[in-house]
Write a protein that holds these residues in place. Structure first.
Motif, short mmCIF file in Angstrom:
data_model
loop_
_atom_site.label_atom_id
_atom_site.label_comp_id
_atom_site.label_asym_id
_atom_site.label_seq_id
_atom_site.Cartn_x
_atom_site.Cartn_y
_atom_site.Cartn_z
N THR A 217 3.12 6.12 -2.88
CA THR A 217 4.26 6.90 -3.34
C THR A 217 4.43 6.81 -4.86
N TRP A 218 4.10 5.66 -5.45
CA TRP A 218 4.14 5.52 -6.92
C TRP A 218 3.20 6.55 -7.54
N THR B 231 0.83 -1.21 0.00
CA THR B 231 0.00 0.00 0.00
C THR B 231 0.87 1.25 0.00
N ALA B 232 1.90 1.24 0.82
CA ALA B 232 2.80 2.40 0.89
C ALA B 232 3.45 2.65 -0.46
N GLY C 178 8.49 2.64 -4.40
CA GLY C 178 7.33 3.08 -5.16
C GLY C 178 7.53 4.46 -5.75
N GLY C 179 8.16 5.36 -4.97
CA GLY C 179 8.45 6.70 -5.49
C GLY C 179 9.38 6.65 -6.68
N GLN D 167 11.28 -1.50 6.89
CA GLN D 167 11.06 -2.15 5.60
C GLN D 167 9.88 -1.53 4.87
N ILE D 168 8.82 -1.24 5.57
CA ILE D 168 7.64 -0.63 4.94
C ILE D 168 7.99 0.74 4.37
N ILE D 169 8.75 1.53 5.14
CA ILE D 169 9.18 2.85 4.66
C ILE D 169 10.12 2.69 3.47
#
Length: 506
Positions: free
Chosen positions: A344-345, A339-340, A399-400, A391-393
Motif C-alpha cells: 500500500t505504501w 508486506t501489506a 502503509g497507504g 490487524q494486517i488490514i
C-alpha cells in the motif's frame, strides 16, 4: 530497518540526498568530472553497469535486513531471552546511524569516497556477523549497533559516488533504481525472513546476507579505482568537529532513553527526562532554526517528518511481536502485516505522483488520517483481541498513509530550500527520520516495560498509546507545513515509481 526501520526505520533512497551532509551543489560541481569527461551511455551501459547493479543490490540487501529484523525479532528475543532489549535493538542502530551519516559526509568531502564505502561496508558486514553469531541478546544488540553505524555511513557515500561517477542527466535514473531496490524487499522480504527463521534458523537471515553483500562489492570495486580525493587541500573542507560532536551527543541521549526502560524506581523516569532535554539541545544545530518549536514552513516540514516516522516505525516493530506472542502466528505469517504495508505504501506513492491536482496539504492530512485509523486498529486489536486479519488490514492502511505523506514532505523540503542550503536541509530531513523513530521506540519501550506486570496484551496497548499520542500531535501540527506568507509549496508532485519504508518515489 536501517534504514533500519526504522527502517527506515529506519535509511532514504532519494535523489535529494536525504542523508547527513550530502555534498552541496557547488561542491558536487567541483568534485565531479567535467561534463565532457563522463562516458556516454545509460546507467546500464558497459561503463556504469556493474556499479549501478552493485549499489542497487547493496541497497536491496540493506532494505531486506531492515524488514527481516522486524519480522524475526520476536523469535530472536524469545531464544536469547532478551525481551527487555527488544525496542533498544531497533532504537540503538537508528540513533548511532546519525553519527555514521555525519562522519561519512565529512570524510567523503575531505577524502576518497572509495575508502568511506569500503569502511562502511566492512562495518555493516562485521555487524551482521556479530548479530548472526550472537550467544546473548547483549551481543546481538552490539552487532546491531555496529551495522547500524555502517549502514548510516553507506547511505551517505552512495550519493557522493553518484555525484562523482554519473553525469547529471543520469542522476534521476540511478536514483530511480535506488528507490526500486526497496520495493522488492518490502513485498517479499518479511515472508522470506520468516521462512528462513522457521526452517534453518534466524541466524542465517544475517549470515546469508553477508555473502550477498560481498558479492555486490565485487561489482562496485572496479569503478571505485577511478575515484580520487579532492586535488588539493583548498578543495577539502575542514572537519566540522562541532557538528560531529552534536551528532554523538544526540545518539548518546537517545541510547540513554532506550536503556532507561530496563531501570526501576525514579531512575526510570528521571533519565529519560534529562536525556530528552539533552537530545533537544544537541539537535538544534543539526536542524533548521525553530524546528522544535514548529515554526511555519520548512521547520514544521522537518518536524512533521520526524513525527510521522516516529508514529509509523514506533508502531510497526510491535506488530509482528504482538501477532506472534498473543495470537500464536508464525514469523512468516506475522510478517504479512509488513508486506501489506509495503504494497500500500508503494501504491499510494504512485497515486500521489500521478495526480498533481492533489495538494501537499491534502496528501498530508489524508495520510495522517489513515495513520490515525491504523493506530486505532492496532490499539483495539491489543485490547479486544480482534482477529489478526484485522490487524494486517489495519497496518496496510498505515502503509497507504505513509505513501501519501513521505514523498510530499521530501518535495516540500526542496521547494523551501535554496542552492546554498539543499544539503543541510536534506541532512536535517534524514536526521529527523532517524531520531524521531529512535525516540519513539525508546518511549514505547518504557511504556511496554511499565505495563509488563499487567500481562497479556497490555504492554502492546501501552506502546500503541504512545505512538497514538505522537500521531495526534502530528495531526495538530500538519497545517503548519504551509508558510503563512509567500508562495507555499502546494502542487508539485513526485514523479516516478514508489518505494517503501525508507525510499520515496522520484
Amino acid at each position: 530497518m536501517t534504514f533500519d526501520p526504522a527502517e527506515a526505520h529506519r535509511r532514504n533512497a532519494e535523489p535529494t540526498g536525504a542523508s547527513a551532509d550530502p555534498p552541496s551543489p557547488t561542491r558536487v560541481a567541483a568534485l565531479a568530472p567535467a561534463r565532457g569527461e563522463f562516458p556516454s551511455g545509460g546507467v546500464l551501459s558497459p561503463h556504469y553497469r556493474w556499479i549501478s547493479i552493485g549499489m542497487c543490490v547493496l541497497i536491496m540487501l540493506t532494505a531486506f535486513e531492515a524488514l527481516a529484523v522486524t519480522t524475526i525479532m520476536p523469535t530472536i528475543s524469545r531464544e536469547l531471552d532478551g525481551a527487555s532489549l527488544y525496542a533498544f535493538a531497533f532504537a540503538g542502530p537508528l540513533a548511532i546511524s546519525v553519527v555514521g551519516m555525519v562522519l561519512a559526509g565529512a570524510w567523503s568531502d575531505r577524502g576518497n569516497p572509495r575508502n568511506v564505502l569500503f569502511a562502511s561496508v566492512a562495518l555493516f558486514v562485521v555487524g551482521l556477523l556479530i548479530a548472526g553469531l550472537a550467544p546473548t541478546m547483549g551481543v546481538f544488540v552490539v552487532g546491531r549497533l555496529v551495522h547500524g553505524f555502517g549502514g548510516g555511513a553507506m547511505t551517505v557515500v552512495f550519493y557522493v559516488i553518484v555525484a562523482r561517477v554519473y553525469p547529471p542527466v543520469l542522476h534521476p535514473r540511478i536514483f530511480a533504481g535506488f528507490a526500486a531496490a526497496w520495493v522488492i524487499p518490502s513485498l517479499i522480504g518479511p515472508l522470506i525472513a520468516g521462512l528462513v527463521a522457521e526452517s534453518v534458523g534466524w541466524r542465517w537471515v544475517f549470515l546469508g546476507v553477508v555473502a550477498l553483500v560481498l558479492l555486490a562489492m565485487f561489482m562496485v570495486v572496479p569503478v571505485m579505482r577511478s575515484l580520487h580525493a579532492p586535488g588539493s587541500d583548498i578543495d577539502r573542507p575542514a572537519w566540522n568537529i562541532r557538528r560531529i560532536g552534536w551528532a554523538v551527543l544526540v545518539a548518546l541521549a537517545v541510547l540513554a532513553i532506550s536503556l532507561s526502560a530496563e531501570s526501576s524506581g525514579p531512575v526510570q523516569w528521571i533519565v529519560p527526562v534529562v536525556a530528552v532535554v539533552v537530545a533537544g539541545l544537541a539537535l538544534r544545530p543539526l536542524l533548521p532554526p525553530r524546528t522544535l518549536s514548529a515554526r511555519r514552513g520548512l521547520p514544521s516540514v522537518i518536524l512533521l517528518r520526524g513525527l510521522v516516522a516516529a508514529t509509523f516505525f514506533g508502531t510497526e516493530v510491535y506488530i509482528p511481536y504482538m501477532l506472534s506472542s498473543q495470537f500464536g502466528l508464525s514469523p512468516a505469517i506475522a510478517g504479512l502485516a509488513l508486506t501489506a504495508a509495503g504494497i500500500t505504501w508503494s501504491a499510494a506513492s504512485w497515486v500521489q505522483g500521478r495526480f498533481p491536482g492533489i495538494s501537499h496539504l491534502a496528501s498530508i492530512r489524508v495520510g495522517m488520517g489513515l495513520m490515525a485509523i491504523a493506530i486505532a486498529v492496532s490499539l483495539a486489536t491489543a485490547l479486544l483481541a480482534l482477529d489478526p486479519v484485522i490487524q494486517i488490514i489495519g497496518w496496510a492502511i498505515a502503509g497507504g498513509g505513509m505513501g501519501l505523506m513521505y514523498p510530499r514532505l521530501t518535495v516540500m523540503t526542496l521547494e523551501y530550500s535554496t542552492t546554498s542550503d539543499q544539503g543541510f536541509n536534506s541532512s536535517a530531513l534524514s536526521i529527523a527520520d532517524s531520531i524521531g523513530s529512535a525516540v519513539a521506540l525508546a518511549a514505547t519501550a518504557i511504556a511496554f516495560a511499565a505495563l509488563q506486570p499487567a500481562g497479556g496484551a497490555w504492554p502492546f496497548a501501552g506502546a500503541f498509546a504512545v505512538t497514538g499520542t505522537i500521531c495526534v500531535v502530528a495531526l495538530l501540527l500538519g497545517g503548519r507545513v504551509v508558510a503563512r506568507r509567500g508562495a507555499a509549496p502546494d502542487t508539485v508532485c513526485v514523479a516516478g515509481g514508489a518505494a517503501s519504508h525508507a525510499a520515496d518515489p522520484l
